[in-house]
Design a protein around this motif. Structure first.
Motif, PDB file in Angstrom:
ATOM      1  N   TRP A  64       0.822  -1.202   0.000  1.00 45.99           N
ATOM      2  CA  TRP A  64       0.000   0.000   0.000  1.00 45.99           C
ATOM      3  C   TRP A  64       0.860   1.259   0.000  1.00 45.99           C
ATOM      4  O   TRP A  64       0.381   2.366  -0.306  1.00 45.99           O
ATOM      5  CB  TRP A  64      -0.958   0.010   1.196  1.00 45.99           C
ATOM      6  N   LEU A  65       2.146   1.124   0.326  1.00 44.03           N
ATOM      7  CA  LEU A  65       3.055   2.266   0.302  1.00 44.03           C
ATOM      8  C   LEU A  65       3.372   2.711  -1.123  1.00 44.03           C
ATOM      9  O   LEU A  65       3.847   3.828  -1.328  1.00 44.03           O
ATOM     10  CB  LEU A  65       4.355   1.917   1.033  1.00 44.03           C
ATOM     11  N   PHE A  66       3.143   1.840  -2.107  1.00 40.60           N
ATOM     12  CA  PHE A  66       3.370   2.203  -3.502  1.00 40.60           C
ATOM     13  C   PHE A  66       2.141   2.920  -4.052  1.00 40.60           C
ATOM     14  O   PHE A  66       1.038   2.827  -3.499  1.00 40.60           O
ATOM     15  CB  PHE A  66       3.647   0.962  -4.349  1.00 40.60           C
ATOM     16  N   ALA A  67       2.326   3.609  -5.159  1.00 42.91           N
ATOM     17  CA  ALA A  67       1.225   4.325  -5.815  1.00 42.91           C
ATOM     18  C   ALA A  67       0.446   3.425  -6.758  1.00 42.91           C
ATOM     19  O   ALA A  67      -0.317   3.913  -7.590  1.00 42.91           O
ATOM     20  CB  ALA A  67       1.755   5.545  -6.568  1.00 42.91           C
ATOM     21  N   ALA A  68       0.646   2.116  -6.653  1.00 43.13           N
ATOM     22  CA  ALA A  68      -0.076   1.161  -7.503  1.00 43.13           C
ATOM     23  C   ALA A  68      -1.516   1.015  -7.020  1.00 43.13           C
ATOM     24  O   ALA A  68      -1.870   1.421  -5.913  1.00 43.13           O
ATOM     25  CB  ALA A  68       0.630  -0.186  -7.488  1.00 43.13           C
ATOM     26  N   ASP A  78      -5.512  -1.283  -8.347  1.00 45.51           N
ATOM     27  CA  ASP A  78      -6.029  -2.492  -8.999  1.00 45.51           C
ATOM     28  C   ASP A  78      -5.846  -2.472 -10.511  1.00 45.51           C
ATOM     29  O   ASP A  78      -6.014  -3.510 -11.170  1.00 45.51           O
ATOM     30  CB  ASP A  78      -7.518  -2.661  -8.678  1.00 45.51           C
ATOM     31  N   VAL A  79      -5.541  -1.327 -11.084  1.00 47.66           N
ATOM     32  CA  VAL A  79      -5.339  -1.213 -12.537  1.00 47.66           C
ATOM     33  C   VAL A  79      -3.849  -1.111 -12.853  1.00 47.66           C
ATOM     34  O   VAL A  79      -3.306  -1.903 -13.627  1.00 47.66           O
ATOM     35  CB  VAL A  79      -6.101   0.001 -13.106  1.00 47.66           C
ATOM     36  N   VAL A  80      -3.169  -0.149 -12.263  1.00 45.60           N
ATOM     37  CA  VAL A  80      -1.722   0.001 -12.438  1.00 45.60           C
ATOM     38  C   VAL A  80      -1.045  -0.819 -11.340  1.00 45.60           C
ATOM     39  O   VAL A  80      -0.810  -0.331 -10.227  1.00 45.60           O
ATOM     40  CB  VAL A  80      -1.302   1.475 -12.364  1.00 45.60           C
ATOM     41  N   VAL A  81      -0.765  -2.062 -11.652  1.00 45.08           N
ATOM     42  CA  VAL A  81      -0.187  -2.961 -10.648  1.00 45.08           C
ATOM     43  C   VAL A  81       1.331  -3.016 -10.740  1.00 45.08           C
ATOM     44  O   VAL A  81       2.003  -3.411  -9.779  1.00 45.08           O
ATOM     45  CB  VAL A  81      -0.769  -4.382 -10.800  1.00 45.08           C
ATOM     46  N   TRP A  82       1.887  -2.650 -11.886  1.00 42.81           N
ATOM     47  CA  TRP A  82       3.345  -2.621 -12.075  1.00 42.81           C
ATOM     48  C   TRP A  82       3.802  -1.175 -12.027  1.00 42.81           C
ATOM     49  O   TRP A  82       3.322  -0.332 -12.789  1.00 42.81           O
ATOM     50  CB  TRP A  82       3.722  -3.245 -13.418  1.00 42.81           C
ATOM     51  N   SER A  83       4.772  -0.889 -11.164  1.00 47.63           N
ATOM     52  CA  SER A  83       5.161   0.502 -10.947  1.00 47.63           C
ATOM     53  C   SER A  83       6.679   0.663 -11.054  1.00 47.63           C
ATOM     54  O   SER A  83       7.367  -0.187 -11.622  1.00 47.63           O
ATOM     55  CB  SER A  83       4.643   0.974  -9.579  1.00 47.63           C
ATOM     56  N   LEU A  84       7.206   1.748 -10.479  1.00 48.78           N
ATOM     57  CA  LEU A  84       8.616   2.105 -10.649  1.00 48.78           C
ATOM     58  C   LEU A  84       9.594   1.001 -10.243  1.00 48.78           C
ATOM     59  O   LEU A  84      10.588   0.788 -10.960  1.00 48.78           O
ATOM     60  CB  LEU A  84       8.918   3.401  -9.884  1.00 48.78           C
ATOM     61  N   PRO A  85       9.403   0.294  -9.120  1.00 48.40           N
ATOM     62  CA  PRO A  85      10.370  -0.772  -8.802  1.00 48.40           C
ATOM     63  C   PRO A  85      10.501  -1.820  -9.896  1.00 48.40           C
ATOM     64  O   PRO A  85      11.609  -2.274 -10.194  1.00 48.40           O
ATOM     65  CB  PRO A  85       9.795  -1.373  -7.506  1.00 48.40           C
ATOM     66  N   LEU A  86       9.380  -2.195 -10.532  1.00 44.37           N
ATOM     67  CA  LEU A  86       9.468  -3.153 -11.637  1.00 44.37           C
ATOM     68  C   LEU A  86      10.140  -2.514 -12.844  1.00 44.37           C
ATOM     69  O   LEU A  86      10.927  -3.165 -13.544  1.00 44.37           O
ATOM     70  CB  LEU A  86       8.085  -3.665 -12.014  1.00 44.37           C
ATOM     71  N   GLY A  87       9.845  -1.237 -13.096  1.00 45.23           N
ATOM     72  CA  GLY A  87      10.509  -0.541 -14.188  1.00 45.23           C
ATOM     73  C   GLY A  87      12.014  -0.476 -13.977  1.00 45.23           C
ATOM     74  O   GLY A  87      12.798  -0.643 -14.921  1.00 45.23           O
ATOM     75  N   TYR A  94      -0.686   8.062 -12.954  1.00 51.07           N
ATOM     76  CA  TYR A  94       0.251   7.424 -12.025  1.00 51.07           C
ATOM     77  C   TYR A  94       1.464   8.313 -11.839  1.00 51.07           C
ATOM     78  O   TYR A  94       1.999   8.872 -12.805  1.00 51.07           O
ATOM     79  CB  TYR A  94       0.693   6.055 -12.560  1.00 51.07           C
ATOM     80  N   PHE A  95       1.891   8.437 -10.588  1.00 50.97           N
ATOM     81  CA  PHE A  95       3.174   9.072 -10.266  1.00 50.97           C
ATOM     82  C   PHE A  95       3.763   8.312  -9.089  1.00 50.97           C
ATOM     83  O   PHE A  95       3.065   8.033  -8.114  1.00 50.97           O
ATOM     84  CB  PHE A  95       3.007  10.550  -9.905  1.00 50.97           C
ATOM     85  N   PRO A  96       5.050   7.949  -9.163  1.00 57.62           N
ATOM     86  CA  PRO A  96       5.637   7.109  -8.109  1.00 57.62           C
ATOM     87  C   PRO A  96       5.551   7.764  -6.729  1.00 57.62           C
ATOM     88  O   PRO A  96       5.714   8.976  -6.586  1.00 57.62           O
ATOM     89  CB  PRO A  96       7.096   6.951  -8.558  1.00 57.62           C
ATOM     90  N   GLU A 153       8.641   4.345  -3.598  1.00 61.53           N
ATOM     91  CA  GLU A 153       9.104   3.773  -4.866  1.00 61.53           C
ATOM     92  C   GLU A 153      10.415   4.417  -5.313  1.00 61.53           C
ATOM     93  O   GLU A 153      11.314   3.735  -5.820  1.00 61.53           O
ATOM     94  CB  GLU A 153       8.033   3.949  -5.932  1.00 61.53           C
ATOM     95  N   TRP A 154      10.524   5.724  -5.116  1.00 63.76           N
ATOM     96  CA  TRP A 154      11.785   6.402  -5.441  1.00 63.76           C
ATOM     97  C   TRP A 154      12.919   5.870  -4.562  1.00 63.76           C
ATOM     98  O   TRP A 154      14.056   5.712  -5.023  1.00 63.76           O
ATOM     99  CB  TRP A 154      11.642   7.907  -5.253  1.00 63.76           C
ATOM    100  N   LEU A 155      12.622   5.590  -3.287  1.00 60.93           N
ATOM    101  CA  LEU A 155      13.644   5.053  -2.394  1.00 60.93           C
ATOM    102  C   LEU A 155      14.077   3.651  -2.820  1.00 60.93           C
ATOM    103  O   LEU A 155      15.258   3.298  -2.709  1.00 60.93           O
ATOM    104  CB  LEU A 155      13.123   5.032  -0.956  1.00 60.93           C
ATOM    105  N   VAL A 156      13.135   2.840  -3.311  1.00 63.35           N
ATOM    106  CA  VAL A 156      13.492   1.516  -3.833  1.00 63.35           C
ATOM    107  C   VAL A 156      14.429   1.651  -5.032  1.00 63.35           C
ATOM    108  O   VAL A 156      15.449   0.953  -5.135  1.00 63.35           O
ATOM    109  CB  VAL A 156      12.226   0.725  -4.213  1.00 63.35           C
ATOM    110  N   ALA A 157      14.088   2.561  -5.945  1.00 65.12           N
ATOM    111  CA  ALA A 157      14.940   2.781  -7.122  1.00 65.12           C
ATOM    112  C   ALA A 157      16.324   3.269  -6.711  1.00 65.12           C
ATOM    113  O   ALA A 157      17.350   2.814  -7.243  1.00 65.12           O
ATOM    114  CB  ALA A 157      14.271   3.782  -8.058  1.00 65.12           C
TER     115      ALA A 157
END
Length: 384
Positions: free
Chosen positions: A35-39, A41-50, A344-346, A350-354
């Protein structure tokens, strides 16, 4: 000398701070969840996967380059082998950090490892990249012992090359098999990822080599490039192939009457477009290709460094744009619950994961260059 030591200490301090922030992020994610990610039910893949896609493909490109002296007889590239293999390993470690935090919990990671599914492209993707990591490790060991032409070294080099070739295509198949997303569906993503692997891997090698030369000598090369001319050609070929693949995909998207493709034409891209082409493709692919095609740019270290930086950073933007754009339009029952287009915006997490993934990669680069003599080729061990 004191200035160099101070700069090195500051650099390690910055990396250490980033790693501490990454460890805190890891603990928080494992405790709190996705839930900490900006993902959603539609945008399930976000910056960490990118970030995982970006670093994994760069690693595959570096691994393919490292196999050229052994498999294709390009002995002129032999002095670069150790650095290429180590860079591929370090970059893949950064990618694994990103995907581990994308999974989000330890139980999910253990389940993924212990429950192989031969019909799943995602499982094959993980298996191939794990195999690539192991074969590259064996190859690096052979390079340090001088056993480059023995059976173990050749086998490890061949298998790492095959894994590096197959993994980007399987990664593309993860998206290409999603029938509900027409933007992803089909073989073009696999082809594009293979070309982008060589493109981003070569760009990263240019970037790293130029910076290392500057740190070692105190200046950029003025006449002779520290990188062989063959790498310039490989970069130009891979960039050209990626541009052609992008052009074909864009032509299909602009000519089809599939609703999802038609919807994409009516929605502005996050970074804008020029003559119908997304701006990130023009800046990240076409501009570096044009720069490297110019002899004047290739002869200058600053020009090579700038083109490589634009290409490598542009690759991340291209991957993120492709990843998010394929999910922006809800399908099925979700189309009734959400708006027509999802934004969508991270999130900061998500930025910390990257940042954590990049910091792990850069720390390994730094320690490898300092302690492993990556720029020096070990002599061949004579055969009895």
């Amino acid at each position: 000398m004191n200035g160099k030591k101070a700069s090195y200490a500051i650099w390690l301090g910055v990396l250490g701070a980033c790693l501490l922030a990454g460890l805190y992020t890891t603990i928080t994610l494992f405790r709190e969840g996705h839930w900490l990610f900006a993902a959603n039910d539609v945008v399930v893949w976000s910056l960490p996967l990118g970030m995982y896609i970006f670093l994994a493909l760069s690693s595959s490109g570096l691994a393919m380059l490292s196999a050229l002296p052994t498999l294709f007889g390009m002995e002129r590239l032999e002095p670069f082998s150790k650095r290429l293999v180590f860079l591929a390993l370090a970059t893949l470690c950064g990618a694994f950090v990103a995907i581990a935090l994308e999974i989000g919990n330890i139980g999910g990671m253990i389940y993924f490892i212990l429950s192989p599914n031969m019909a799943s492209p995602i499982w094959w993707m993980g298996a191939l990249y794990t195999a690539e990591l192991l074969f590259l490790t064996v190859k690096l060991g052979c390079l340090y012992t001088g056993d480059r032409q023995n059976a173990l070294s050749k086998t490890a080099g061949s298998l790492s090359f095959l894994c590096a070739m197959a993994a980007p295509m399987v990664l593309g198949a993860v998206f290409g098999t999603t029938e509900s997303r027409s933007v992803y569906f089909g073989p073009m993503v696999s082809i594009f990822y293979l070309t982008m692997a060589l493109f981003s891997g070569t760009a990263l090698f240019f970037l790293h080599s130029m910076i290392c030369h500057r740190l070692e000598t105190g200046r950029f090369p003025s006449h002779h490039s520290p990188v062989d001319e063959m790498f310039y050609r490989l970069f130009a070929w891979s960039a050209g192939a990626a541009i052609v693949t992008t052009g074909v995909t864009s032509a299909v998207g602009m000519s089809t009457v599939i609703p999802e493709f038609m919807a994409h034409r009516t929605v502005n891209t996050p970074f804008g477009s020029l003559f119908g082409f997304p701006l990130e493709v023009i800046v990240g692919l076409m501009v570096p290709f044009a720069l490297f095609m110019s002899p004047a740019v290739r002869k200058t270290a600053i020009g090579t460094l700038a083109a490589a930086l634009i290409a490598w950073a542009g690759s991340l933007v291209i991957h993120m744009k492709m990843l998010i754009n394929g999910q922006r339009f809800p399908v099925g029952p979700k189309a009734e619950q959400y708006s027509e287009v999802i934004t969508y915006f991270p999130s900061p997490w998500e930025w910390l994961v990257a940042l954590f993934a990049l910091s792990v990669m850069l720390l390994l680069y730094t320690l490898g260059e300092r302690y492993l003599n990556l720029g020096k080729a070990n002599p061949h061990r004579s055969r009895p």
